[in-house]
Enzyme design. Structure first.
Site, PDB file in Angstrom:
ATOM      1  N   HIS A  86       7.820 -22.799 -11.486  1.00  0.00           N
ATOM      2  CA  HIS A  86       6.802 -22.206 -10.625  1.00  0.00           C
ATOM      3  C   HIS A  86       6.904 -22.871  -9.258  1.00  0.00           C
ATOM      4  O   HIS A  86       7.467 -23.962  -9.127  1.00  0.00           O
ATOM      5  CB  HIS A  86       5.404 -22.456 -11.184  1.00  0.00           C
ATOM      6  N   CYS A  91       8.496 -18.976  -6.970  1.00  0.00           N
ATOM      7  CA  CYS A  91       7.734 -18.318  -5.917  1.00  0.00           C
ATOM      8  C   CYS A  91       7.598 -19.231  -4.705  1.00  0.00           C
ATOM      9  O   CYS A  91       7.587 -20.445  -4.810  1.00  0.00           O
ATOM     10  CB  CYS A  91       6.347 -17.936  -6.418  1.00  0.00           C
TER      11      CYS A  91
END
Length: 461
Positions: A342, A385
């Site tokens: 992430h 991301c």
């Protein structure tokens, strides 16, 4: 009664003054820079002088001593808080609502606390053209003030700090990076997003975005078509790695148009695969498929692949330091690092859900920090991301949490995560401010497409 209260208050201040040494006074003075007139602060010699200035500016009186408590808390004089009727925990509870020391000033002070004497000497040497010609002895705090006076350092421009940290100690860079991220971003994680099939095109069995992602030698987006992938991979041959001229060392650009790949060993490839997290971040289903594919393709390319799973932020930093000092690099032609996790703007998450700056990770392998990799290509591929914006809609999980409120537009800033040193390539699944996507069974489209194109386009003759 008022006279008695005022006398008691001043006695408290005098007692604090007697317990504060010269370094404490310098720290208090620095933290008050944004609150008090600078010319008056220059004349401060003692804690009492600071107390008087705070009272004159109505920041401090017998009924409100919180700012002074905050200052003592910032310089870690916790034992003195009880003299004002506070505890460390009570100050912490009130900081969000009543705190007056800006995040910028906090960041500078924290940075100064981590600068050692040897680091300070190196910094002064690097900045000698910016400093007064007369020989003066500067503390870290005094140096920062001097840079502010000259307009080289401001709340909205900390580039000079990034440059200094990268040259002197990459670990310091994290403090600056955290400050920059706090100004523009909020925590993000993966989520499920709806999109139409028509917004995609296919490359083999891998779906790739046709969005306006950036594809360049410094930041390779996930929309890799055949021509763009060829630019990235065409030179990953047995004998040399062909890359565009702007990727070569600037000083040697005239004599170096390709990287020699004829050493006894091709190089090391690290794969950091964070799938599970300790807190609220969701499991990254499908990521193991990406890690397996990366290991297969880079092994096929002749690299020695090492895979690490579910590392905390500290373990990632320790791992970078370990590989930074590896002497075996001198017999290798290149270095590759792939990180699957992430993330948010300019950073990736460790298993402990603490952020690690991408730029800090890469800075361990500059020519100065890792001379064994001097003039050798260092490639970093990041599947994570970098924001919350969505470029195209699909029934998959995204590598960021999509907020209910409209997301803020953020401009693309290569300086967030790309070192200024030569011989680096950073390939990312998305551009700054945007989410990246991963199929929960087939893996991330960026990684799968990257591996497919490497295998398809790299000469093996």
């Amino acid at each position: 009664m008022e006279d008695d209260a005022s006398l008691k208050f001043r006695q408290q201040l005098l007692l604090l003054h007697e317990n504060l040494v010269a370094e404490d006074v310098a720290a208090l003075k620095f933290l008050c820079t944004d609150l008090l007139p600078f010319k008056k602060l220059e004349n401060v010699k003692s804690a009492v002088d600071i107390f008087q200035l705070l009272m004159a500016e109505e920041y401090l009186n017998e009924e409100d001593t919180f700012l002074l408590a905050e200052l003592l808390y910032r310089i870690k004089c916790y034992s003195l808080l009880k003299k004002l009727g506070y505890t460390k925990e009570k100050v912490q509870e009130c900081l969000h609502e009543k705190g007056k020391v800006s995040p910028y000033r906090q960041m500078l002070y924290e940075l100064s606390e981590n600068i050692t004497g040897d680091m300070l000497k190196d910094i002064i040497f690097l900045l000698q053209n910016c400093l007064p010609r007369r020989q003066i002895t500067l503390s870290a705090l005094e140096l920062l003030i001097l840079l502010e006076k000259q307009g080289l350092l401001t709340e909205n421009n900390v580039q000079i700090l990034e440059d200094i940290c990268m040259n002197v100690s990459p670990d310091l860079l994290e403090t600056v990076s955290c400050y920059k991220r706090a100004k523009v971003s909020l925590p993000q994680q993966e989520n499920t997003l709806p999109i139409k099939e028509s917004s995609l095109f296919r490359t083999g069995d891998i779906r790739v975005f046709t969005s306006r992602q950036e594809t360049s030698i410094k930041s390779v987006g996930s929309n890799i078509d055949d021509n763009k992938a060829a630019n990235l991979t065409q030179g990953f041959s047995e004998m040399n790695l062909e890359l565009p001229g702007e990727f070569s060392n600037v000083e040697n650009e005239s004599k170096m148009t390709s990287y020699k790949m004829d050493g006894p060993h091709r190089g090391f490839c690290l794969v950091i695969n964070n799938v599970e997290f300790d807190g609220s971040l969701q499991e990254r289903k499908g990521s193991c498929k990406d890690a397996e594919e990366l290991e297969r393709v880079f092994t096929w390319l002749g690299l020695d692949v090492r895979t690490y799973k579910n590392l905390t932020s500290w373990e990632i930093k320790d791992l970078m330091r370990t590989w930074q000092h590896l002497q075996d690099h001198k017999d290798r032609d290149c270095f590759i690092c792939c990180i699957l996790s992430h993330g948010e703007s300019g950073a990736i998450y460790g298993k402990d859900e603490e952020l690690v700056s991408i730029r800090m990770i890469m800075s361990h392998f500059t020519a100065k920090q890792c001379p064994q990799l001097f003039e050798k290509p260092k490639l970093f591929f990041i599947q994570a991301c970098q924001g919350k914006e969505i470029q195209r809609p699909v029934y998959v999980e995204a590598d960021a949490q999509i907020p209910e409120l409209p997301t803020m537009q953020q401009s693309f800033s290569p300086s967030e995560s790309i070192p200024e040193e030569a011989d680096f390539l950073l390939g990312m699944a998305t551009i700054d401010g945007y989410a990246s996507f991963r199929h929960i069974q087939q893996g991330a489209w960026y990684i799968q497409s990257l591996c497919s194109k490497l295998q398809l386009l790299v000469p093996r003759s």
